[in-house]
Structure formats: C-alpha cells, structure tokens
Design an enzyme around this catalytic site. Structure first.
Site, short mmCIF file in Angstrom:
data_model
loop_
_atom_site.label_atom_id
_atom_site.label_comp_id
_atom_site.label_asym_id
_atom_site.label_seq_id
_atom_site.Cartn_x
_atom_site.Cartn_y
_atom_site.Cartn_z
N SER A 1 0.84 -1.19 0.00
CA SER A 1 0.00 0.00 0.00
C SER A 1 0.89 1.25 0.00
O SER A 1 1.65 1.46 -0.94
CB SER A 1 -0.96 -0.04 1.19
OG SER A 1 -1.99 0.89 1.04
N ASP B 1 -9.90 -3.75 -5.37
CA ASP B 1 -9.31 -2.94 -4.30
C ASP B 1 -9.88 -1.53 -4.33
O ASP B 1 -9.71 -0.80 -5.31
CB ASP B 1 -7.79 -2.89 -4.51
CG ASP B 1 -7.05 -2.28 -3.34
OD1 ASP B 1 -7.67 -1.58 -2.53
OD2 ASP B 1 -5.83 -2.50 -3.24
N HIS C 1 -7.94 -5.07 -1.27
CA HIS C 1 -6.69 -4.53 -0.77
C HIS C 1 -5.91 -5.54 0.06
O HIS C 1 -4.68 -5.54 0.06
CB HIS C 1 -6.99 -3.28 0.07
CG HIS C 1 -5.81 -2.40 0.30
ND1 HIS C 1 -5.12 -1.79 -0.72
CD2 HIS C 1 -5.18 -2.03 1.45
CE1 HIS C 1 -4.13 -1.05 -0.22
NE2 HIS C 1 -4.14 -1.21 1.09
#
Length: 681
Positions: free
Chosen positions: A535, A620, A655
């Site tokens: 991320s 995501d 995610h």
C-alpha cells in the site's frame, strides 16, 4: 490455463494530463477502464506470464506452504473473555479457512453455543470477509456484515440467537462501524458515498424495512470520514468525524437512542481529539497545543472547552496514544523511545503503575476488555522472537497472568533466535530505529540474505511482532528487519510530521539510510538485500527503487500506491480528498511539483531496476488495480535490464489479498519462493 512465456506488452495510448500548465503524457491511462475487456485481457496476460515464470517453483511453493502450515495449530481456541453472563471466544478447525465464533453461558464448562460459522457463510464464494460483528446489549441478537468481493462494501444482517433465524432485513453498502442502542432494538450503521467514503449515519429499528431507516447525520466535507462507536461504559454512542488532522465528535445517551446527537466540541482545523466516559466525567485526549497529545477532563454536564482541566500535560519525549477507562482504573497508552507501553492509574488514590517489558524491541496493545467493572486488564504482547501472548494484568495486585501464548508446532525454540534494535543515521543526522531478528550463529560477514521492510505513512508505527511464517526464511539464513522510518509515529508525533507533506522524501531517504547501514555493518550486501512494502509501503518501494535501484537485489510491492499524482488529482476516487492532508493538495502548485518529483510512476526512467514482484487486487477500493498495472507497464517499457518483473493480480479480491488462512499462506509461499529462487547461491 495457457501460460504466456514472454512478458506482455501493454498498448501505448498517449493521453495528455495537463495541470498547472504542466503537460504529462500517460501512455497507460487506458488501464483505468475496468469494464473494458482489453484491460481484463491485459491483466490476465500478466497473470499468465507470472504463472509461466513461477511454474518451476511450484514444488518449492508447496514445500514452503507445508512447512508454514505445519507450525500452526490448525484446530485452536482463542482466550475466552467474559461479558456479563457469557464467555465469548473464537475457534478454528483443521481444514477450515475461517474462524467460528462461539460462547458459553456463565461457565467455561457449559455447552458451546455457535454464534456464527464463517466457513458456512463463505461457501460458494471465492472471497469472504467479515466486517461488523456486534452482540446486542441483552446478548440475544448478533449483528454481522459480509463482503464477498473485497470491495469493502458490506451487507449487514441481524441474527436472532434464540431462534437462529435471520431478521428479514438486509442492509447493503454499509461500512465497518456499528453501534447498538441500549434498547436492543435500535442500531446505528454507516453508509458509503460514490467514492467509497463513509459519510452517512443511519438509524435502524430492528425488524423494520431499511427503507424506513432514519438518516441521522450526513458529512458533506469530502475530507472527513464518519464512524460510529460506543464508550467502554456503554453509556454513550459516539458519532466520530475525522480527517487526517481534525476531529469532531457528537454523542448520544445510549439509553435514549432515538433522541438527537449532541455536539461535544466543534471541529477546528488541525485539532484532533477523542473522548472516553467515566461516571460523571469525560476524558479528552487532544493535540491542541500538544503535538504529542495531552489528557484533559470535564464533567458530562459542562463539556465546553473552557471547563476542561489538564490531567496529563504534554511531554516532548512521550506520546500519549490513548486511554481505556475502567470503573476504578485508567489505562494510559503511551509511546516512549520508539516503544509502546502503558501506565495504570488507580482513580481513587492517583497511584500509577508502569507496565514494563523485557525485550529490546517488541509489540504491545490492549486486548479484548469489554467489561467496565473489572480489576483485570487484558493485553497482547509479542516480539520478533516471542509468539503472540495474551496476558491478564490484575490492576489491584499488579500480578500478570499469561493466559495463552500462540503455539508454534515442530521444533521451534525461541532461544535459537535473537532480536536487536539498531539505529541508522539519516542524511540529516536523524537516528532511524531498525528492528531485526535472526537465527543465532549467523556470521556478520556481509554475506547474509536480508529482508528489509517498512511503511512510513499515516502515523502508523510498524510493530515488531512475531511471525511463524517468517521462520521459513530465518531457518534458511535470512535476517529480517523493519525500518522504523519517518512518516510513522514510532518516535512521537513529530516523527510523523517529518515524513509527510513537503517532508515526504524523508521517508524514502530514511529507508535507504537503513539499507546502507545494514550493508556497512556487514549484516548483508546489495546482492542479498530484499525489500518489501504494501500500500503506502508500496509507494516506498517504488520511490526507493527509482532513487537507488543499485542498492537492492529484489523488491516486492504489494498493492502499491505508486500513481500518486494522477490519483490524488482525481477527487472522484475513493480516499482522494482526505489524502490531501497526508500528501498535500496537488491542485496547489507547490505540492503538485513536490509530489510529481517522487511519485514512482512519474519517475520511472530508462535504467536498470531490481528484480520485482508487484501485486494488485481487481476490486481494491484503496489502491486501484490500475496503479500497479500502469507502473508495471511503464517499467516494462523503460527499464534497461533483464531482471524479472512480475505482476500478479488477484481477480476476485481487494486490498488485503486473498481471504481465508490457507489462501493467505499460499500467497506468502509464493512470495518466499520468488525470493529464494532468485538469490545468489
């Protein structure tokens, strides 16, 4: 499935992106069109190429998976916690991917009542995630929410635990937070806007149609997220509104859930606060004129700021992380010298006890403590050599009882491993902490493989926790290290401030300094140095391989936030506007130029890059799949080396990657095999 043995070539379709008079050409902007079959075909081609390049490691992947699984007690039980007349716990069963939530009435010797079996809910779905799981105050109704594609949009259900029947209503497109009114009939939940921002608070009456639900509050400022919760005393329901730097809380008597919320303190730009209830007092943790936060208090009848009294003043060397209020005690969470800890105050006497921990680097957090009137404080502790441990601390006697330490099956002996805390000097002289773990007996001769990870954003302090999967690398001679770089808040709130906005590049140069220090001190060398981040940690990976590609042998970037400039110029995307208070608003020329100067996608150049594995999730909502896809395409176009570059997109997840504990292990085995296969002998 047919496998593609040569790297895919993404079509170049130049598009002008003009902002502030600056013309950028984006050849891969078309990859944002998720509904376009050409995009899906490209992602599938990349997956096919990844499969072909990793096919020869399948035996290694299976071996890694088997050994990681062999360390886990597949049939296991969490430590039960008591809430009124029931003991609640979760358990896992060998061969089943998800936890089962259970309880027992009054005694742990009583018959088990299964509340929710996630394995049954997950049947027929490639992906499954549980959001809300909340028992009603009378403990007769279970509210739970389910996401079946990784989008983080949940459907909320209500289960009557006496009849085992679902209530007829199902509420779609809800988010994580939830709260019960004390009448056991009123429920509060949040809903998302078109950009996946939780912005509405709704009130639902059990058994009624969702179409009759009442909109309690709507937050129209796109830089604020909305959530709902409850004080530990269960006396108040809290409507929390927060941007990255500003807070506002509204509160409601939980015994009167149909009345209006009251504003506690109006928002002031840059001022954050949280509140906790205790008897006739409200405690306030705030950063007003206190960068590391301070603790204040006021009566529930006099909430105006003029009535607030300072309980714990601001301290330069200690950050106040928060508090938990119990009937007779106050738990004060703090961070000092980069390490988390807590103090326990006896409210009747003011006596304070400090919790101490023995290791050089470790992780500590409060555990499940639903009871208000108790003398026991449950917390979790682990380090890079100590498995996750649950303790009950008696706040009256000071006695500490280990309730459970997660078992590591096989021949694991924690004394065979060592953990240390080092520091590296950044370019401006700042000392950056590094946590590391290794198997005893290694030689510091510069030849060891070392895996360095980091994050460095949003004030998140990267915890130095235990991982049984990590043993598969430690036992193969790896050193594992965490760079506690600026942008987190390991060393206090200023540590965070010094790694955001126009100081963001400190995050990247800090990481590079840590890598250089580990090489200089003979822990490893550049041909054995592997780095990883996910991320915003993927942004870190993208930036450091642009800055110093020669320093690293391999990089793994999981769902990386790499198309920074284009993404946060697009206010229609999830999280964008709130992100401006982390990175800066690129509509302002100064921030535009600064972000452009480090955005990984915008700074890919014609040069050699390390061997790289990049992952994405098609659904995501946080980092859209197209960021890693575009980055991969541009790297393929420009990089001048023959090093392997792989993109692996999970076509049915978001995610967090695959759901279920077994699929999670397979993903780790894949990454480990990727690394082990390509390190020098």
């Amino acid at each position: 499935m047919n496998q593609q043995s040569t790297p895919p070539t993404a079509t170049k379709d130049p598009q002008d992106l003009i902002t502030h008079g600056d013309k950028r050409i984006d050849n891969y902007y078309w990859l944002r069109q998720q509904d376009d079959l050409k995009v899906i075909d490209y992602l599938k081609a990349e997956n096919s190429y990844t499969d072909s390049q990793m096919q020869h490691t399948e035996e290694l992947q299976q071996s890694l998976y088997d050994e990681m699984l062999s360390r886990i007690e597949e049939t296991d039980l969490s430590v039960p916690y008591r809430l009124q007349d029931y003991y609640y716990y979760s358990r896992t069963v060998e061969g089943q991917a998800y936890s089962i939530f259970c309880r027992k009435y009054q005694s742990l010797d009583a018959d088990e009542e299964i509340l929710l079996d996630q394995n049954k809910l997950a049947e027929g779905h490639e992906y499954f995630s549980l959001g809300t799981l909340s028992i009603s105050p009378n403990q007769q109704i279970l509210a739970y929410a389910v996401d079946n594609n990784g989008s983080e949009q949940y459907t909320l259900y209500f289960l009557d635990l006496a009849t085992r029947k679902l209530y007829p209503e199902a509420i779609a497109d809800t988010y994580y937070s939830f709260a019960w009114g004390n009448d056991n009939q009123t429920a509060f939940y949040t809903k998302l806007d078109d950009a996946n921002r939780p912005y509405q608070l709704w009130r639902h009456t059990l058994g009624s149609s969702p179409s009759d639900d009442v909109l309690v509050y709507q937050e129209d400022d796109e830089s604020f997220f909305l959530s709902v919760g409850k004080t530990r005393s269960r006396a108040y329901i809290l409507l929390n509104l927060g941007s990255m730097v500003t807070s506002e809380i509204h509160y409601l008597d939980a015994d009167k859930p149909t009345e209006e919320f009251q504003l506690f303190q109006p928002r002031q730009q840059g001022i954050e606060y949280s509140i906790e209830h205790h008897n006739n007092r409200l405690y306030i943790v705030t950063n007003e004129e206190a960068i590391n936060f301070k603790l204040m208090s006021t009566s529930v009848e006099s909430t105006d700021k003029s009535n607030w009294q300072t309980i714990i003043p601001h301290r330069e060397d200690v950050m106040l992380d928060g508090i938990d209020a119990f009937a007779k005690y106050l738990v004060i969470y703090e961070r000092q010298a980069g390490l988390p800890t807590a103090r326990i105050e006896t409210l009747t006497t003011g006596e304070i006890t400090q919790l101490d921990f023995p290791e050089a680097t470790y992780s500590f957090s409060g555990g499940n403590n639903p009871e208000f009137k108790t003398t026991k404080f449950r917390f979790s502790y682990s380090s890079m050599v100590t498995p996750s441990s649950v303790f009950d601390y008696d706040m009256t006697t000071g006695e500490r009882e280990l309730k459970k330490q997660t078992k590591v099956l096989g021949e694991f002996d924690h004394t065979n491993y060592a953990t240390e805390r080092l520091t590296a000097s950044a370019s401006d002289g700042t000392e950056i902490p590094i946590s590391l773990v290794y198997k005893r007996g290694i030689k510091k001769d510069g030849s060891n493989p070392l895996w360095l990870t980091g994050y460095g954003s949003y004030g998140y302090a990267y915890p130095a926790t235990f991982s049984s999967t990590r043993l598969s690398l430690l036992d193969r001679g790896f050193i594992m290290a965490i760079a506690h770089i600026r942008g987190g808040d390991e060393m206090g709130r200023k540590w965070y401030e010094d790694g955001k906005f126009l100081h963001k590049k400190n995050t990247f140069t800090d990481f590079i300094a840590c890598a250089e220090h580990l090489i200089a001190e003979q822990w490893t060398n550049s041909q054995n140095l592997v780095i990883s981040g996910g991320s915003a940690g993927g942004l870190l990976m993208g930036s450091v391989v642009n800055l110093r590609p020669d320093l690293f042998k391999m990089a793994i970037a999981n769902v990386p936030f790499v198309d920074v400039l284009t993404t946060i110029l697009d206010a229609d995307l999830p999280l964008t506007v709130i992100e401006w208070e982390e990175w800066g608003n690129p509509n302002e020329p100064e921030y535009y130029e600064y972000i452009k100067s480090y955005s990984p996608y915008d700074n890919v150049e014609s040069k050699d890059y390390p061997t790289m594995l990049i992952t994405a999730g098609l659904n995501d909502p946080r980092v859209k799949y197209w960021e890693p896809a575009k980055w991969t395409a541009k790297l393929r176009e420009l990089k001048t080396d023959d090093n392997l570059l792989l993109l692996k997109t999970n076509m049915s997840a978001g995610h967090g990657g695959a759901s279920g504990r077994y699929e999670y292990l397979k993903e780790i085995a894949f990454e480990y095999a990727f690394v082990l296969d390509r390190l020098p002998e």
